[in-house]
Design a protein around this motif. Structure first.
Motif, mmCIF file in Angstrom:
data_model
loop_
_atom_site.group_PDB
_atom_site.id
_atom_site.type_symbol
_atom_site.label_atom_id
_atom_site.label_comp_id
_atom_site.label_asym_id
_atom_site.label_seq_id
_atom_site.Cartn_x
_atom_site.Cartn_y
_atom_site.Cartn_z
ATOM 1 N N GLN A 1 -14.327 -55.686 74.551
ATOM 2 C CA GLN A 1 -13.873 -54.687 75.514
ATOM 3 C C GLN A 1 -14.853 -54.599 76.674
ATOM 4 O O GLN A 1 -16.051 -54.809 76.510
ATOM 5 C CB GLN A 1 -13.734 -53.322 74.845
ATOM 6 C CG GLN A 1 -12.588 -53.231 73.853
ATOM 7 C CD GLN A 1 -11.230 -53.241 74.534
ATOM 8 O OE1 GLN A 1 -11.026 -52.572 75.549
ATOM 9 N NE2 GLN A 1 -10.295 -53.996 73.981
ATOM 10 N N MET A 2 -14.327 -54.249 77.843
ATOM 11 C CA MET A 2 -15.153 -54.188 79.042
ATOM 12 C C MET A 2 -15.165 -52.776 79.614
ATOM 13 O O MET A 2 -14.132 -52.103 79.671
ATOM 14 C CB MET A 2 -14.618 -55.163 80.094
ATOM 15 C CG MET A 2 -15.551 -55.402 81.263
ATOM 16 S SD MET A 2 -15.072 -56.916 82.152
ATOM 17 C CE MET A 2 -16.436 -57.049 83.311
ATOM 18 N N ILE A 3 -16.344 -52.316 80.013
ATOM 19 C CA ILE A 3 -16.499 -51.050 80.732
ATOM 20 C C ILE A 3 -16.838 -51.419 82.173
ATOM 21 O O ILE A 3 -17.821 -52.115 82.430
ATOM 22 C CB ILE A 3 -17.616 -50.186 80.134
ATOM 23 C CG1 ILE A 3 -17.390 -49.980 78.634
ATOM 24 C CG2 ILE A 3 -17.673 -48.841 80.829
ATOM 25 C CD1 ILE A 3 -18.559 -49.316 77.926
ATOM 26 N N PHE A 4 -16.047 -50.936 83.104
ATOM 27 C CA PHE A 4 -16.182 -51.363 84.496
ATOM 28 C C PHE A 4 -17.117 -50.453 85.287
ATOM 29 O O PHE A 4 -17.434 -49.335 84.873
ATOM 30 C CB PHE A 4 -14.816 -51.409 85.169
ATOM 31 C CG PHE A 4 -13.884 -52.433 84.585
ATOM 32 C CD1 PHE A 4 -13.897 -53.739 85.024
ATOM 33 C CD2 PHE A 4 -13.012 -52.081 83.560
ATOM 34 C CE1 PHE A 4 -13.056 -54.687 84.475
ATOM 35 C CE2 PHE A 4 -12.162 -53.012 83.001
ATOM 36 C CZ PHE A 4 -12.178 -54.324 83.455
ATOM 37 N N GLN A 5 -17.508 -50.952 86.446
ATOM 38 C CA GLN A 5 -18.460 -50.247 87.299
ATOM 39 C C GLN A 5 -17.906 -48.907 87.786
ATOM 40 O O GLN A 5 -18.603 -47.893 87.757
ATOM 41 C CB GLN A 5 -18.815 -51.122 88.502
ATOM 42 C CG GLN A 5 -19.713 -50.448 89.519
ATOM 43 C CD GLN A 5 -20.070 -51.372 90.664
ATOM 44 O OE1 GLN A 5 -19.864 -52.579 90.583
ATOM 45 N NE2 GLN A 5 -20.605 -50.824 91.724
ATOM 46 N N ASP A 6 -16.655 -48.893 88.227
ATOM 47 C CA ASP A 6 -16.073 -47.688 88.809
ATOM 48 C C ASP A 6 -15.092 -47.069 87.819
ATOM 49 O O ASP A 6 -13.970 -47.557 87.663
ATOM 50 C CB ASP A 6 -15.348 -48.039 90.110
ATOM 51 C CG ASP A 6 -14.746 -46.813 90.783
ATOM 52 O OD1 ASP A 6 -15.051 -45.689 90.333
ATOM 53 O OD2 ASP A 6 -13.976 -46.987 91.748
ATOM 54 N N PRO A 7 -15.473 -45.990 87.149
ATOM 55 C CA PRO A 7 -14.563 -45.387 86.173
ATOM 56 C C PRO A 7 -13.315 -44.801 86.819
ATOM 57 O O PRO A 7 -12.268 -44.708 86.182
ATOM 58 C CB PRO A 7 -15.414 -44.297 85.517
ATOM 59 C CG PRO A 7 -16.466 -43.969 86.534
ATOM 60 C CD PRO A 7 -16.743 -45.249 87.251
ATOM 61 N N SER A 8 -13.390 -44.424 88.091
ATOM 62 C CA SER A 8 -12.219 -43.872 88.775
ATOM 63 C C SER A 8 -11.114 -44.916 88.884
ATOM 64 O O SER A 8 -9.928 -44.607 88.760
ATOM 65 C CB SER A 8 -12.601 -43.372 90.176
ATOM 66 O OG SER A 8 -13.577 -42.364 90.093
ATOM 67 N N GLY A 9 -11.503 -46.157 89.127
ATOM 68 C CA GLY A 9 -10.521 -47.226 89.228
ATOM 69 C C GLY A 9 -10.046 -47.733 87.886
ATOM 70 O O GLY A 9 -8.981 -48.340 87.782
ATOM 71 N N ALA A 10 -10.835 -47.492 86.838
ATOM 72 C CA ALA A 10 -10.480 -47.996 85.511
ATOM 73 C C ALA A 10 -9.553 -47.055 84.758
ATOM 74 O O ALA A 10 -8.908 -47.466 83.793
ATOM 75 C CB ALA A 10 -11.747 -48.232 84.697
ATOM 76 N N LEU A 11 -9.473 -45.785 85.181
ATOM 77 C CA LEU A 11 -8.642 -44.797 84.496
ATOM 78 C C LEU A 11 -7.423 -44.468 85.353
ATOM 79 O O LEU A 11 -7.544 -44.273 86.569
ATOM 80 C CB LEU A 11 -9.449 -43.523 84.217
ATOM 81 C CG LEU A 11 -10.676 -43.675 83.323
ATOM 82 C CD1 LEU A 11 -11.481 -42.375 83.304
ATOM 83 C CD2 LEU A 11 -10.275 -44.076 81.910
ATOM 84 N N ALA B 1 -20.592 -54.358 79.459
ATOM 85 C CA ALA B 1 -20.844 -53.218 80.348
ATOM 86 C C ALA B 1 -21.234 -53.759 81.718
ATOM 87 O O ALA B 1 -22.310 -54.319 81.883
ATOM 88 C CB ALA B 1 -21.952 -52.334 79.779
ATOM 89 N N ASP B 2 -20.340 -53.603 82.691
ATOM 90 C CA ASP B 2 -20.529 -54.218 84.007
ATOM 91 C C ASP B 2 -20.964 -53.181 85.039
ATOM 92 O O ASP B 2 -20.143 -52.431 85.570
ATOM 93 C CB ASP B 2 -19.225 -54.891 84.442
ATOM 94 C CG ASP B 2 -19.373 -55.652 85.751
ATOM 95 O OD1 ASP B 2 -20.529 -55.892 86.169
ATOM 96 O OD2 ASP B 2 -18.345 -56.009 86.359
ATOM 97 N N GLU B 3 -22.260 -53.131 85.308
ATOM 98 C CA GLU B 3 -22.821 -52.239 86.346
ATOM 99 C C GLU B 3 -22.357 -50.790 86.130
ATOM 100 O O GLU B 3 -21.973 -50.095 87.084
ATOM 101 C CB GLU B 3 -22.395 -52.717 87.739
ATOM 102 C CG GLU B 3 -22.891 -54.094 88.126
ATOM 103 C CD GLU B 3 -24.304 -54.080 88.707
ATOM 104 O OE1 GLU B 3 -24.973 -53.041 88.575
ATOM 105 O OE2 GLU B 3 -24.716 -55.102 89.274
#
Length: 336
Positions: free
Chosen positions: A81-91, A159-161
């Protein structure tokens, strides 16, 4: 606990004359239960390598293996699983926090209890489940993104940035959360960042990437105290306290001191770092840097350094005082 391994991975964007190699022949292992930090400047290929692990970009050659088998990127089971830099764009802004987390779950029953459990695990109140992402702070949204990744019960997290879009005051709390989650669940993690002090805080091993290739890789404290590659020295200098020195660049010509990274469409021959190297062919008589690829034979050098003139084993180590993110003490001993 499961290992993730990149074996001679190459990723290209585009076709024909406009094609660009973003990652070239990268081999890197994330051992079971370990955190491996991947550090480098913007454009070095770090995020592309992480995206290749979860199938977001196609691999031109090589393999990404999980426990010795190709990583599954289709179907319900997504063990990486990947966690992206910008949580606003990921949710999804239209979905409640609880719905976003539940969407990633494999189980079909008991989802509400599981969502509350995950929110508590990332130190959020269960009541947050009913709220929309826009009503949360940046740090809270990133915690939700962590919970969403954990909802899939992964073996490995990329975990990306994940702290670069957060206020400095919040970064430390998120880094502590990452360390806590990995320790409690025994997860393996590839932690990607451009900030060497952040990577140092969470990682057991650090790999340094430049122009799509790994140029140095070693256990964290060895790399911090006895780095071998001039590019690693440069990254260390960018985070050192005033008064600390690693390389004397005052005698380097201006084209070296102020050089930008090369155009990835036209990578320099020989060592790709040589136009910026303060101890390279523009400063010293080192023609090999202009014609011979230092990645060849790197496995036989200390820290797998991709440098023809990496400092030899036994050279005096340099103790640095690289600071940790604000509000954080140095991490405990790795073997503690």
């Amino acid at each position: 606990m499961t290992s993730l391994e990149f074996v001679d991975v190459t990723v290209r964007y585009g076709r024909g004359p406009a094609a660009m190699t973003a990652v070239q022949d990268v081999s890197l292992a994330i051992p079971p239960g370990s955190v491996v930090g991947l550090v480098g400047e913007s454009g070095s290929g770090k995020s592309t390598l992480g995206r290749a692990a979860v199938g977001l970009v196609p691999v031109a050659s090589g393999q990404v293996l999980l426990g010795g088998r190709p990583v599954p990127t289709r179907g319900r089971r997504r063990p990486v699983q990947m966690i992206f830099q910008d949580p606003s764009g990921a949710l999804d802004p239209r979905m409640s926090v609880g719905a976003s987390i539940a969407e990633a779950m494999r189980e079909r029953s008991g989802r509400r209890a599981r969502v509350e459990e995950l929110l508590e695990q990332v130190h959020l109140e269960p009541s947050v489940a009913s709220r929309l992402p826009a009503s949360l702070s940046g740090g809270q949204r990133q915690r939700v993104a962590v919970a969403r990744a954990l909802a899939a019960r992964p073996d490995v997290i990329i975990a990306d940035e994940i702290t670069s879009a957060l206020d400095v005051s919040v970064q430390g709390a998120v880094l502590n959360l990452v360390r806590e989650v990995c320790a409690d669940l025994g997860l393996s993690m590839l932690f990607i960042s451009h900030n060497l002090s952040v990577v140092r805080y969470v990682s057991d091993v650090i790999a340094v990437m430049y122009m799509g290739r790994i140029v140095e890789c070693s256990p964290t404290e060895e790399l911090m105290s006895d780095s071998q590659h001039p590019y690693t020295h440069m990254l260390l200098q960018s985070t050192l306290s005033v008064g600390d020195t690693l390389l004397e660049e005052s005698n380097a010509p201006e084209p070296v001191r102020f050089a930008e990274p090369a155009d990835p469409h036209h990578v320099p021959a020989g060592c790709s770092f040589h136009p910026r190297c303060p101890v390279g062919p523009l400063v010293l008589d080192r023609p090999a840097c202009l014609t011979e690829d230092p990645v060849t034979g790197a496995d036989g050098r200390r820290h797998r350094a991709a440098c023809h003139f990496a400092r030899p084993l036994g050279a005096a180590a340099l103790t640095t005082s690289t600071s940790f993110p604000p509000g954080l003490a140095p991490p405990p001993e790795r073997n503690a």
